[in-house]
Scaffold this active site. Structure first.
Site, mmCIF file in Angstrom:
data_model
loop_
_atom_site.group_PDB
_atom_site.id
_atom_site.type_symbol
_atom_site.label_atom_id
_atom_site.label_comp_id
_atom_site.label_asym_id
_atom_site.label_seq_id
_atom_site.Cartn_x
_atom_site.Cartn_y
_atom_site.Cartn_z
ATOM 1 N N LEU A 107 4.428 0.115 9.502
ATOM 2 C CA LEU A 107 4.030 0.979 8.394
ATOM 3 C C LEU A 107 4.900 0.738 7.172
ATOM 4 O O LEU A 107 6.119 0.585 7.282
ATOM 5 C CB LEU A 107 4.167 2.443 8.834
ATOM 6 N N HIS A 108 4.285 0.688 6.017
ATOM 7 C CA HIS A 108 5.015 0.590 4.756
ATOM 8 C C HIS A 108 4.142 1.137 3.637
ATOM 9 O O HIS A 108 2.925 1.011 3.666
ATOM 10 C CB HIS A 108 5.458 -0.843 4.458
#
Length: 181
Positions: free
Chosen positions: A139-140
């Site tokens: 996730l980013h």
């Protein structure tokens, strides 16, 4: 080398001026992209926090998340906020991770404003490869500064982005502008 020799060595001129961005080929070929979904499959978001900040392009660190420059930025100051934990989906964050993820996003916007004075931002995340995530396994969230006219013929027609600053210089400017708790 004469003009005639150059033309025969590199092809006939066609009236187009070209700006070469060979560093983009690394992104196109998938350099630094994980080989699989696990943290030990070469995830750059798991690797970056283990490096010195300047080498890993880490701008700020929290307890559960950190801010890092995008290696292939859309604009100068393009930040990513990542949890340290290798999770793919926003819903996998626990409450403390989600709170710090949000706080680092706010601090990132503040730092970019201080350092570059953009007129606006695009902030968001692409969950899953089909949604546009280049690295879907970790996730980013993107923080992309925007200015009036920053999308012109270069990216629209030429598929090329001209950035006025090296990533190390951008990291230094944002780290110096990062709000202190």
């Amino acid at each position: 080398m004469s003009e005639a020799e150059r033309d025969s060595a590199y092809g006939d001129p066609d009236g187009f001026a070209r700006l070469w961005t060979p560093h983009r080929m690394a992104y196109i070929k998938g350099e630094n992209r994980p080989s699989g979904p696990a943290p030990d499959d070469g995830c750059p978001f798991c690797r970056a926090p283990g490096l010195p900040d300047a080498e890993g392009l880490v701008v700020a660190r929290g307890k559960t998340a950190y801010a890092v420059l995008n290696l292939y930025p859309y604009n100068s100051g393009h930040l990513l906020v990542c949890p340290y934990r290798h999770v793919a989906d926003y819903t996998e964050l626990d409450d403390s991770e989600a709170a710090e993820f949000a706080a680092l996003t706010q601090a990132g916007v503040t730092a970019v404003r201080r350092a570059y004075g953009p007129e606006g931002f695009n902030i968001g995340m692409n969950l899953g490869t089909v949604a546009g995530a280049g690295i879907a396994a970790h996730l980013h969230q993107h923080i992309v500064p925007r200015w009036g006219g920053d999308t012109n013929f270069m990216p629209v027609i030429g598929r090329t982005k001209v950035l006025p600053q090296l990533l190390q210089e951008t990291r230094e400017a944002l780290a110096e502008s990062w709000p202190q708790p």
